[in-house]
Write an enzyme that holds these catalytic residues in place. Structure first.
Site, PDB file in Angstrom:
ATOM      1  N   PRO A  84      38.929 138.610  30.413  1.00  0.00           N
ATOM      2  CG  PRO A  84      37.225 140.029  31.142  1.00  0.00           C
ATOM      3  CD  PRO A  84      37.678 139.228  29.963  1.00  0.00           C
TER       4      PRO A  84
ATOM      5  CD  GLN B  37      35.212 142.348  32.859  1.00  0.00           C
ATOM      6  OE1 GLN B  37      35.711 141.826  33.839  1.00  0.00           O
ATOM      7  NE2 GLN B  37      34.470 141.685  31.979  1.00  0.00           N
TER       8      GLN B  37
ATOM      9  CB  CYS C 178      31.723 138.454  37.930  1.00  0.00           C
ATOM     10  SG  CYS C 178      32.613 137.765  39.352  1.00  0.00           S
TER      11      CYS C 178
ATOM     12  CE  LYS D 296      33.956 137.170  29.425  1.00  0.00           C
ATOM     13  NZ  LYS D 296      33.288 136.279  30.410  1.00  0.00           N
TER      14      LYS D 296
ATOM     15  CG  ASN E 129      34.061 133.639  27.520  1.00  0.00           C
ATOM     16  OD1 ASN E 129      33.567 133.879  28.619  1.00  0.00           O
ATOM     17  ND2 ASN E 129      35.268 133.126  27.404  1.00  0.00           N
ATOM     18  N   GLY E 130      33.506 130.738  26.706  1.00  0.00           N
ATOM     19  CA  GLY E 130      33.101 129.628  27.557  1.00  0.00           C
ATOM     20  C   GLY E 130      33.434 128.277  26.969  1.00  0.00           C
ATOM     21  N   GLY E 131      34.346 127.560  27.603  1.00  0.00           N
ATOM     22  CA  GLY E 131      34.633 126.183  27.214  1.00  0.00           C
ATOM     23  C   GLY E 131      35.379 126.011  25.910  1.00  0.00           C
TER      24      GLY E 131
ATOM     25  N   GLY F 236      39.345 131.906  27.603  1.00  0.00           N
ATOM     26  CA  GLY F 236      39.614 132.174  28.993  1.00  0.00           C
ATOM     27  C   GLY F 236      40.687 131.253  29.540  1.00  0.00           C
TER      28      GLY F 236
END
Length: 326
Positions: free
Chosen positions: A6, A59, A89, A133, A205-207, A227
């Site tokens: 998201p 979400q 977030c 998340k 998640n991430g990178g 993402g």
């Protein structure tokens, strides 16, 4: 196994329809919507969804269990296949509302929220999963035990799937953009979590920017959530979907032309072309002619009367550059 994160201002319904063409088997996610907005706002706009998007998850943001439970039921009623709670977030606005990443400090409250949501959707004719998340922690925390305790507390409330953005969230001193880039990635925490809690579904998640990197992660966890790479280089999604689920790799032009009926239907409804084409700009990322593709769409999509022919013009110019490069 494969999902698209998201992303605020990016993963709207137009974006998700495009991503569904690229990756038929991926789980797609809405932008974060606060529970209050779902209950009191313009649902037709906030929960806009084309049936072709499914499976798609809603979400939610928030920290009030009863409101989140009601919003989860509304999401189920609007055809969403999952409700995901944002605990990652880091923006100032989100912190001021006591939701997002700051909830990493309040595992008991997150558990209360999840418990209320799970109970509420469990009573419906079509129960849907409630997922989370999250980050690894906040600010300078570097305690895997605390992270594991957070997961265990929330899992005990009925959450069995966690999407782990494998960085800390800095609540002060970094912008949301910097929070996606500056804190170091620690994928090993997600790997260790999966080893120690094998009954949970863990996605990282991430990178994650390439197909090779995603496939490597899938040797150690259950899923990958892309993402920015899915948005800025969306053809990666198509390659991953084919690699994981089979099928025939299609060209960028073939995939894009399958979007024509959707585009023309939306134009007839009064949607401006620019609202759709902004999500297409990365399709030829790193390819000969990619700059020309972006330029044609960026310069023409906002003009009165812009229609599908502009996209055909962009494809034609780009394909010409590709043949010239060959």
């Amino acid at each position: 196994m494969l999902s698209v994160a998201p992303m605020m201002d990016w993963t709207d319904s137009h974006c998700r329809v495009f991503h569904r063409l690229l990756a038929p088997h991926a789980r797609l996610y809405t932008e974060m919507v606060h529970a209050n907005a779902v209950l009191q706002g313009d649902r037709a706009r906030l929960l806009a969804r084309d049936p072709v998007e499914n499976p798609v998850a809603l979400q939610l943001g928030g920290s009030e269990p009863s409101l989140l439970a009601q919003a989860a039921c509304v999401g189920q009623g609007h055809g969403f296949d999952e409700v995901n709670l944002n605990v990652g977030c880091p923006s100032d606005r989100v912190q001021a509302g006591r939701f997002g990443a700051c909830l990493m400090k309040e595992p008991a409250l997150v558990a209360d929220c999840i418990g209320a949501m799970v109970e509420a959707v469990g009573k419906l004719d079509r129960p849907i999963p409630v997922t989370v998340k999250c980050r690894l922690g906040v600010d300078e925390e570097n305690d895997y035990g605390r992270f594991l305790s957070f997961i265990d507390t929330v899992a005990a409330a009925g959450c069995h799937t966690f999407f782990v953005h494998a960085r800390n969230a800095w609540l002060q001193g970094l912008s949301p953009k910097e929070n996606r880039e500056v804190p170091p990635l620690r994928y090993d925490w997600a790997y260790r979590l999966k080893q120690e809690r094998p009954a949970l579904t863990i996605a990282v998640n991430g990178g994650i920017a390439t197909q090779a990197a995603a496939l490597e992660h899938l040797q150690k966890v259950d899923g990958v959530m892309l993402g920015r790479a899915a948005y800025h280089d969306p053809y990666v999604l198509h390659g991953l979907d084919v690699a994981l689920f089979g099928g025939t790799l299609q060209s960028r032009a073939q995939l894009l032309r399958r979007l024509q009926p959707y585009v023309e239907a939306r134009l007839q409804q009064g949607v401006a072309l620019k609202h759709i084409t902004r999500h297409l700009l990365g399709l030829y990322h790193g390819q000969p002619g990619g700059r020309a593709f972006r330029q044609v769409l960026s310069e023409g999509a906002h003009l009165p009367g812009a229609d599908w022919s502009l996209i055909e013009q962009a494809i034609g110019m780009t394909e010409m550059r590709v043949r010239s490069a060959a």
